[in-house]
Design a protein around this motif. Structure first.
Motif, mmCIF file in Angstrom:
data_model
loop_
_atom_site.group_PDB
_atom_site.id
_atom_site.type_symbol
_atom_site.label_atom_id
_atom_site.label_comp_id
_atom_site.label_asym_id
_atom_site.label_seq_id
_atom_site.Cartn_x
_atom_site.Cartn_y
_atom_site.Cartn_z
ATOM 1 N N SER A 237 41.087 45.570 53.434
ATOM 2 C CA SER A 237 41.082 43.972 53.143
ATOM 3 C C SER A 237 41.951 44.086 51.646
ATOM 4 O O SER A 237 42.063 43.148 51.339
ATOM 5 C CB SER A 237 39.679 43.141 53.089
ATOM 6 N N TRP A 238 42.216 45.049 50.911
ATOM 7 C CA TRP A 238 42.595 44.818 49.105
ATOM 8 C C TRP A 238 43.564 45.902 49.877
ATOM 9 O O TRP A 238 44.311 46.994 50.251
ATOM 10 C CB TRP A 238 41.614 46.187 48.334
ATOM 11 N N THR A 239 44.954 45.411 48.724
ATOM 12 C CA THR A 239 46.280 46.044 48.127
ATOM 13 C C THR A 239 45.743 47.893 47.835
ATOM 14 O O THR A 239 44.681 47.133 47.217
ATOM 15 C CB THR A 239 46.743 45.243 47.347
ATOM 16 N N ALA A 240 46.658 48.421 47.806
ATOM 17 C CA ALA A 240 46.930 49.917 47.542
ATOM 18 C C ALA A 240 45.859 49.447 46.455
ATOM 19 O O ALA A 240 45.479 50.426 45.688
ATOM 20 C CB ALA A 240 47.860 50.522 47.720
ATOM 21 N N ALA A 241 46.446 48.970 45.107
ATOM 22 C CA ALA A 241 46.395 49.000 43.841
ATOM 23 C C ALA A 241 45.388 47.058 43.378
ATOM 24 O O ALA A 241 44.955 46.626 42.495
ATOM 25 C CB ALA A 241 47.343 48.446 42.793
ATOM 26 N N GLY A 242 44.681 46.836 44.458
ATOM 27 C CA GLY A 242 43.689 45.805 44.272
ATOM 28 C C GLY A 242 42.485 46.252 43.198
ATOM 29 O O GLY A 242 42.676 47.797 43.541
ATOM 30 N N GLU A 243 42.372 45.210 42.370
ATOM 31 C CA GLU A 243 41.152 45.146 41.295
ATOM 32 C C GLU A 243 40.493 44.418 41.444
ATOM 33 O O GLU A 243 40.649 43.101 41.670
ATOM 34 C CB GLU A 243 42.204 45.406 40.659
ATOM 35 N N ILE A 244 38.908 44.520 40.982
ATOM 36 C CA ILE A 244 37.720 43.337 40.582
ATOM 37 C C ILE A 244 37.611 43.302 39.440
ATOM 38 O O ILE A 244 36.835 44.798 38.569
ATOM 39 C CB ILE A 244 36.947 43.931 42.170
#
Length: 336
Positions: A237-244
């Protein structure tokens, strides 16, 4: 008597017997049973609202008045007779035009109390509420909905959880922190000093119905994956470079690190249930980007059997690609 039997189950003969008068005397003063019940409800409800207004005025500031209003509005328990009367009256209003008119007037009066407090906060500089009327309607609508669940369905929601949710919404509407609302204290400035800047600035407009549905589905998919312990769906559900950024200030970026976050914060529990209470999206349709601020009630059970609950806000940034909307960034903020 109405509290005992409900509006539908109360007859003129019952009222006459309780008052030790004849049926004809009741009919002399009231054209119908509907008129009698509407008058009785109006008398009781206006008395209730007058007491609420007096209690609000005891607050020394707009923030204190806001909290007093919320506390006095919310039912004390599932046996709160005043709230049971209001709930029954709303049902009766669907069939009784007189009750409908009175109920609407009283609801408007309740909204008016809250709107007045919010405007006072703007005038004194205690907080900033951009649309006092709309904010008042949102807060009272949430109170009414949760109060019905709390008063009519024992065990569905606890009063402590209900109050935390309302405190979070009041903070959202005024730019204060939930602690400011709870304590009735004025912040040194309109926005909370303990909350860092959102993950994204809200640039854009309200979403179209299609985009709104897609973003809500994305948020629900992530919450469902957390509940089921499904790391594959969660990461997808996240982009490849997703961050949290989690509530403990730990951060992660990219698929592998996101999977590690899931294992640490969600898979380690038996289950985690996120229920959205307030959802706000701002979208740049042309640019294919969006931001979201979702306030959730989060319930969880640890592996040792301990259960807990908290209120949190998810500050999200989304990007639209060939596969649809995905989360590009999320900051997880615990409010209480």
């Amino acid at each position: 008597m109405v509290i005992e039997r409900g509006f539908a189950g109360t007859r003129i003969a019952d009222v006459a017997k309780r008052l030790n008068v004849s049926n004809s005397l009741i009919h002399y003063h009231f054209d119908s049973k509907e008129a009698l019940l509407a008058a009785a409800f109006e008398y009781y409800a206006r008395k209730d609202l007058s007491e609420m207004e007096r209690d609000i005025e005891l607050g020394q500031s707009a923030t204190a008045q806001l909290w007093r209003l919320i506390e006095s509005y919310v039912p004390e328990g599932s046996d709160d007779v005043e709230w049971m009367l209001w709930i029954d009256a709303w049902g009766e209003a669907l069939r009784n035009p007189l009750m409908k008119s009175i109920s609407q007037q009283l609801d408007e009066q309740s909204i008016g109390f809250l709107e007045r407090v919010l405007r006072r906060g703007n005038e004194t500089g205690e907080f900033r509420c951009d649309q006092p009327r709309i904010s008042a309607m949102r807060i009272t609508a949430l109170i009414d909905g949760l109060a019905v669940q709390f008063a009519a369905h024992e065990g569905v929601v606890k009063r402590k959880e209900l109050m935390r949710t309302l405190r979070a919404l009041a903070a959202f509407e005024t730019g204060l922190s939930p602690d400011d609302i709870r304590d009735g204290k004025r912040s040194s400035r309109p926005t909370s000093t303990r909350v860092t800047a959102p993950a994204v600035a809200p640039v854009g407009t309200a979403p179209t119905a299609l985009t709104d549905a897609a973003l809500r589905h994305l948020v629900a998919t992530i919450a469902d994956a957390q509940l089921r312990g499904d790391v594959s769906t969660w990461v997808a559900s996240w982009t490849a470079a997703g961050e949290i950024q989690m509530h403990d200030a730990s951060t992660a970026k990219g698929v592998d690190q996101l999977a590690d976050v899931f294992a640490k914060h969600y898979a380690a529990d038996r289950w985690t249930l996120q229920s959205p209470e307030i959802v706000l999206f701002v979208v740049d349709e042309a640019g294919g980007t969006a931001s979201g601020r979702i306030t959730v009630t989060e319930r969880f059970q640890r592996r040792n059997g301990a259960v807990g609950a908290r209120i949190a806000t998810l500050h999200d940034r989304y990007e639209r690609g060939p596969a649809g909307w995905l989360v590009a960034a999320r900051r997880y903020e615990v409010l209480d």
